[in-house]
Write a protein that holds these residues in place. Structure first.
Motif, PDB file in Angstrom:
ATOM      1  N   VAL A   1      -5.650  24.108 -19.989  1.00 48.67           N
ATOM      2  CA  VAL A   1      -6.627  24.272 -18.908  1.00 48.67           C
ATOM      3  C   VAL A   1      -7.994  24.425 -19.557  1.00 48.67           C
ATOM      4  N   VAL A   2      -8.870  23.469 -19.310  1.00 47.57           N
ATOM      5  CA  VAL A   2     -10.222  23.481 -19.874  1.00 47.57           C
ATOM      6  C   VAL A   2     -11.176  24.063 -18.842  1.00 47.57           C
ATOM      7  N   ILE A   3     -11.923  25.087 -19.253  1.00 46.42           N
ATOM      8  CA  ILE A   3     -12.934  25.701 -18.380  1.00 46.42           C
ATOM      9  C   ILE A   3     -14.305  25.332 -18.935  1.00 46.42           C
ATOM     10  N   GLY A   4     -15.075  24.584 -18.156  1.00 49.87           N
ATOM     11  CA  GLY A   4     -16.403  24.208 -18.611  1.00 49.87           C
ATOM     12  C   GLY A   4     -16.366  23.099 -19.643  1.00 49.87           C
ATOM     13  N   ARG A   5     -17.208  23.256 -20.661  1.00 48.49           N
ATOM     14  CA  ARG A   5     -17.396  22.183 -21.646  1.00 48.49           C
ATOM     15  C   ARG A   5     -17.283  22.731 -23.063  1.00 48.49           C
ATOM     16  N   PRO A   6     -16.104  22.638 -23.686  1.00 45.42           N
ATOM     17  CA  PRO A   6     -15.958  23.063 -25.075  1.00 45.42           C
ATOM     18  C   PRO A   6     -16.461  21.976 -26.027  1.00 45.42           C
ATOM     19  N   THR A   7     -17.190  22.374 -27.080  1.00 45.37           N
ATOM     20  CA  THR A   7     -17.783  21.381 -27.983  1.00 45.37           C
ATOM     21  C   THR A   7     -17.688  21.756 -29.460  1.00 45.37           C
ATOM     22  N   LEU A   8     -17.175  22.935 -29.799  1.00 44.06           N
ATOM     23  CA  LEU A   8     -17.337  23.435 -31.153  1.00 44.06           C
ATOM     24  C   LEU A   8     -16.286  22.985 -32.152  1.00 44.06           C
ATOM     25  N   HIS A   9     -15.015  23.068 -31.807  1.00 48.43           N
ATOM     26  CA  HIS A   9     -13.956  23.045 -32.803  1.00 48.43           C
ATOM     27  C   HIS A   9     -13.220  21.707 -32.843  1.00 48.43           C
ATOM     28  N   ARG A  10     -13.119  21.150 -34.054  1.00 46.68           N
ATOM     29  CA  ARG A  10     -12.411  19.882 -34.210  1.00 46.68           C
ATOM     30  C   ARG A  10     -10.925  20.032 -33.877  1.00 46.68           C
ATOM     31  N   GLY A  11     -10.365  21.200 -34.160  1.00 44.24           N
ATOM     32  CA  GLY A  11      -8.969  21.430 -33.812  1.00 44.24           C
ATOM     33  C   GLY A  11      -8.734  21.367 -32.321  1.00 44.24           C
ATOM     34  N   VAL A  12      -9.695  21.866 -31.548  1.00 39.59           N
ATOM     35  CA  VAL A  12      -9.602  21.772 -30.092  1.00 39.59           C
ATOM     36  C   VAL A  12      -9.708  20.312 -29.658  1.00 39.59           C
ATOM     37  N   THR A  13     -10.628  19.588 -30.269  1.00 36.97           N
ATOM     38  CA  THR A  13     -10.776  18.164 -29.949  1.00 36.97           C
ATOM     39  C   THR A  13      -9.474  17.412 -30.205  1.00 36.97           C
ATOM     40  N   LYS A  14      -8.811  17.743 -31.303  1.00 39.39           N
ATOM     41  CA  LYS A  14      -7.536  17.099 -31.640  1.00 39.39           C
ATOM     42  C   LYS A  14      -6.480  17.396 -30.576  1.00 39.39           C
ATOM     43  N   LEU A  15      -6.446  18.642 -30.103  1.00 38.70           N
ATOM     44  CA  LEU A  15      -5.498  19.001 -29.049  1.00 38.70           C
ATOM     45  C   LEU A  15      -5.770  18.226 -27.769  1.00 38.70           C
ATOM     46  N   LEU A  16      -7.044  18.149 -27.400  1.00 39.26           N
ATOM     47  CA  LEU A  16      -7.392  17.469 -26.152  1.00 39.26           C
ATOM     48  C   LEU A  16      -7.154  15.969 -26.228  1.00 39.26           C
ATOM     49  N   ALA A  17      -7.065  15.447 -27.446  1.00 42.62           N
ATOM     50  CA  ALA A  17      -6.792  14.016 -27.605  1.00 42.62           C
ATOM     51  C   ALA A  17      -5.310  13.694 -27.502  1.00 42.62           C
ATOM     52  N   ASN A  18      -4.462  14.720 -27.497  1.00 38.96           N
ATOM     53  CA  ASN A  18      -3.014  14.520 -27.450  1.00 38.96           C
ATOM     54  C   ASN A  18      -2.594  14.137 -26.024  1.00 38.96           C
ATOM     55  N   LYS A  19      -2.209  12.903 -25.850  1.00 41.76           N
ATOM     56  CA  LYS A  19      -1.886  12.403 -24.508  1.00 41.76           C
ATOM     57  C   LYS A  19      -0.545  12.917 -23.990  1.00 41.76           C
ATOM     58  N   ASP A  20       0.201  13.626 -24.845  1.00 41.35           N
ATOM     59  CA  ASP A  20       1.452  14.231 -24.394  1.00 41.35           C
ATOM     60  C   ASP A  20       1.236  15.586 -23.735  1.00 41.35           C
ATOM     61  N   ILE A  21       0.023  16.108 -23.828  1.00 39.50           N
ATOM     62  CA  ILE A  21      -0.302  17.400 -23.230  1.00 39.50           C
ATOM     63  C   ILE A  21      -0.949  17.174 -21.868  1.00 39.50           C
ATOM     64  N   HIS A  22      -0.483  17.885 -20.875  1.00 40.57           N
ATOM     65  CA  HIS A  22      -1.050  17.815 -19.525  1.00 40.57           C
ATOM     66  C   HIS A  22      -2.387  18.574 -19.537  1.00 40.57           C
ATOM     67  N   VAL A  23      -3.474  17.882 -19.226  1.00 40.85           N
ATOM     68  CA  VAL A  23      -4.808  18.465 -19.307  1.00 40.85           C
ATOM     69  C   VAL A  23      -5.387  18.662 -17.912  1.00 40.85           C
ATOM     70  N   ILE A  24      -5.764  19.909 -17.624  1.00 46.02           N
ATOM     71  CA  ILE A  24      -6.433  20.266 -16.371  1.00 46.02           C
ATOM     72  C   ILE A  24      -7.846  20.704 -16.719  1.00 46.02           C
ATOM     73  N   VAL A  25      -8.829  20.113 -16.081  1.00 47.52           N
ATOM     74  CA  VAL A  25     -10.227  20.482 -16.314  1.00 47.52           C
ATOM     75  C   VAL A  25     -10.780  21.176 -15.087  1.00 47.52           C
ATOM     76  N   LEU A  26     -11.372  22.339 -15.309  1.00 42.07           N
ATOM     77  CA  LEU A  26     -12.018  23.093 -14.235  1.00 42.07           C
ATOM     78  C   LEU A  26     -13.528  23.081 -14.467  1.00 42.07           C
ATOM     79  N   SER A  27     -14.282  22.774 -13.432  1.00 40.49           N
ATOM     80  CA  SER A  27     -15.735  22.689 -13.563  1.00 40.49           C
ATOM     81  C   SER A  27     -16.405  23.215 -12.303  1.00 40.49           C
ATOM     82  N   ASP A  28     -17.545  23.876 -12.491  1.00 39.15           N
ATOM     83  CA  ASP A  28     -18.332  24.328 -11.341  1.00 39.15           C
ATOM     84  C   ASP A  28     -19.513  23.406 -11.079  1.00 39.15           C
ATOM     85  N   THR A  29     -19.616  22.317 -11.845  1.00 43.75           N
ATOM     86  CA  THR A  29     -20.613  21.276 -11.588  1.00 43.75           C
ATOM     87  C   THR A  29     -19.871  19.945 -11.509  1.00 43.75           C
ATOM     88  N   ARG A  30     -20.605  18.885 -11.328  1.00 40.49           N
ATOM     89  CA  ARG A  30     -19.948  17.571 -11.262  1.00 40.49           C
ATOM     90  C   ARG A  30     -19.609  17.034 -12.652  1.00 40.49           C
TER      91      ARG A  30
END
Length: 597
Positions: free
Chosen positions: A308-337
């Motif tokens: 579950v992603v809240i907002g906009r994470p930008t810092l960690h390459r390890g996080v980027t690697k996780l979010l690139a894994n298409k086997d993981i179900h990704v939910i993004v939550l945002s208070d803007t468009r």
């Protein structure tokens, strides 16, 4: 009714409506074409309606306004003359719109008919910010021709639209009002200016009393009903192995509410996010990508089933690697468009959550173990104080933070080092210009943030502390931010921790810092020339030139003592605490942290 020049009267109307629309701080830059706007603001400050800040560099001015708006969440205009003065506001506008900060650029202009005529200081500035402005308006002929009284209502409507766009809870950000003006640009006398300002305000009061126009309002405070969000509710099945990743958000109250709903879920939070109830240290984030770990007797799955992603994470390459894994179900939550979907694999989007079920205890144990591993990696990696690096310095700053502090972090290594140190912390607000992640205007942002932080409670006996942490390149990039004139308000209790490693420390741990890319066979420097970019600056002398107090620390003990002394004595104005650290030593420390498993 006194007859006033059209441009002067238009300036008074625009400024009066800006204040009625929630503006309490404004940043002005000197110039001739913007004289009607500047004089109107000076008159408004004289009668106690607004506080002004004057800067001679438009880029620094825009970031000063950005810092104030980022902390106060109120619109802050920056006013300048025509030409390249306007163009200098682009970096701050980019950051404001990406971060949903209500920055307002109020640019004076020559009459649009003069465009392309060769007239001095005339450029095509009406749409200069393009998509980086959420709302671009132009007064056109309203401030040029005809009776100003007849145009007042239209001018006020433009300001209302501008502020509403800047402070929109979903689509807010940087806005731009271009104001073409024709001579005469100044009143015959300042006393006449005051009389005209009084007449204009009195007439506006009468209109509001009769319900003929919208009255004053506080930005970002809905007048009725709950705040509208751009997306609906997402159901989160907590029986699945779940990891929350929290980044920068437009509204921390919204993020806090979401994180409360997911309080029992392991969370990697960037320093600018609210502090989670179940924090997972970022240093060991790569362990979440290893799928299975085993000690010979027991094994455990370490990869989450959903993120579950809240907002906009930008810092960690390890996080980027996780979010690139298409086997993981990704939910993004945002208070803007704005939606974080770098790899085009987001499965669901929402603005609120409805959790069901509970996290598997085995997964919680894995997350705790990984987090503990990250904490221990950093602790062991920093246990030796030599070489003394910026990573050590930021850890010392983190240890010294207190409830009520505001922390301003440079967008390059400082914010990453703060994550290493375990931020975010409860009771400490942290901000960084991570919208576009540029180092532009960081001193100015810190100064503006400190003044807004202190102004939040003007009755306090002592201004709350603001600590800004940045590297030497970031500091040098915005030296003009220290150029505060003797007539201008200054922040109280602002401590700038300057980690001086003589160059670009972040590149030491990136691909260009590899040993085989540092020097040609003939000895010609490659890395040091174009990445390391060493500096040879005397920061003590530079600070003295700006009338800013300077202190020096060369090790952990001196830095800790200097921060404690500043906290106990209480800073007056700005103090720069320069910390001499090793740039090349960063590689060694990072390797120690990575190898401390």
């Amino acid at each position: 009714m006194l007859t006033s020049p059209v441009a002067v009267r238009a300036g008074l109307v625009l400024v009066d409506q800006l204040i009625r629309s929630g503006v309490r701080e404004a940043v002005l830059c000197p110039g001739s074409r913007n004289s009607p706007l500047n004089l109107a603001f000076v008159e408004a400050e004289r009668v106690g309606r607004v506080r002004l800040h004057v800067r001679t560099d438009e880029r620094s001015a825009a970031f000063l306004a950005l810092g104030m708006a980022k902390v106060s969440r109120q619109p802050v205009p920056v006013v300048m003359t025509s030409g390249t003065a306007v163009a200098n506001c682009l970096p701050a506008m980019v950051e404001a719109t990406l971060s949903s900060v209500p920055l307002v650029v109020l640019s004076a202009n020559r009459p649009l008919s003069m465009l392309g005529s060769g007239a001095n200081q005339t450029i095509d500035q009406a749409e200069i910010f393009g998509t980086h402005s959420v709302c671009t308006l132009n007064t056109g002929e309203l401030a040029l021709e005809g009776a100003a009284a007849d145009n007042a209502a239209e001018l006020r409507d433009l300001v209302r639209k501008l502020i509403a766009a800047a402070t929109d809870p979903i689509d807010g950000g940087g806005t731009h009002l271009d104001v073409p003006l024709r001579e005469p640009l100044v009143p015959p006398t300042l006393d006449e200016l005051s009389l005209w300002a009084g007449e204009i305000a009195e007439k506006a009061d009468d209109v509001e009393k009769t319900g003929g126009a919208q009255g004053s309002h506080t930005p970002r405070q809905p007048t009725r009903g709950p705040r509208k969000l751009p997306y609906g509710q997402v159901e989160v099945d907590l029986s699945r192995r779940t990891l929350v990743i929290a980044g920068s958000v437009a509204d921390t109250a919204w993020a806090r509410a979401i994180m409360d709903e997911l309080a029992d879920v392991p969370t990697i939070a960037e320093p600018v996010a609210p502090a989670p109830d179940f924090p997972v240290h970022s240093a060991a984030v790569d362990m979440f990508s290893t799928q299975v770990v085993s000690d010979g007797e027991h094994s455990a799955v370490t990869t989450p089933e959903q993120i579950v992603v809240i907002g906009r994470p930008t810092l960690h390459r390890g996080v980027t690697k996780l979010l690139a894994n298409k086997d993981i179900h990704v939910i993004v939550l945002s208070d803007t468009r704005n939606i974080t979907d770098v790899f085009d694999n987001v499965d669901e989007v929402g603005s609120s959550v409805r959790p069901r079920g509970e996290q598997p205890e085995s997964w919680l144990q894995v997350a705790r173990a990984i987090s503990d591993m990250g904490v221990n990696q950093v602790r062991d990696g920093l246990a030796e104080h030599e070489p003394f690096t910026a990573v050590h310095a930021v850890a010392v700053v983190a240890d010294a933070l207190r409830d009520g502090d505001l922390l301003v972090l440079g967008a390059s290594t400082a914010v990453r080092d703060a994550s290493r140190a375990g931020l975010p912390f409860d009771g400490v607000q942290a901000i960084a210009n991570r919208g576009a992640a540029g180092i532009d205007g960081t001193i100015s942002t810190g100064v503006g943030a400190a003044m807004a932080h202190a102004h939040a409670d003007p009755t306090a006996i002592r201004a709350p502390r603001t600590i800004a942490v940045m590297g030497d390149l970031t500091f040098a990039h915005d030296l003009g931010g220290l150029n505060i004139g003797p007539l201008e308000p200054r922040p109280d209790n602002l401590l700038i921790v300057l980690t001086n490693d003589s160059g670009g420390g972040i590149f030491e741990t990136l691909e260009p810092g590899a040993e085989n890319l540092r020097t040609f066979a003939d000895g010609t420097a490659a890395f040091e020339r174009v990445f390391g970019t060493p500096l040879d600056l005397d920061f003590a002398e530079l600070c003295a030139g700006f009338g800013v107090e300077h202190k020096l620390a060369t090790n952990v003990e001196e830095l800790s003592a200097a921060i404690d002394e500043h906290a106990e004595i209480g800073g007056s104005g700005i103090t720069v605490l320069e910390v001499k650290v090793s740039r090349r030593g960063r590689q060694e420390v990072e390797q120690r942290i990575a190898g401390a498993r």
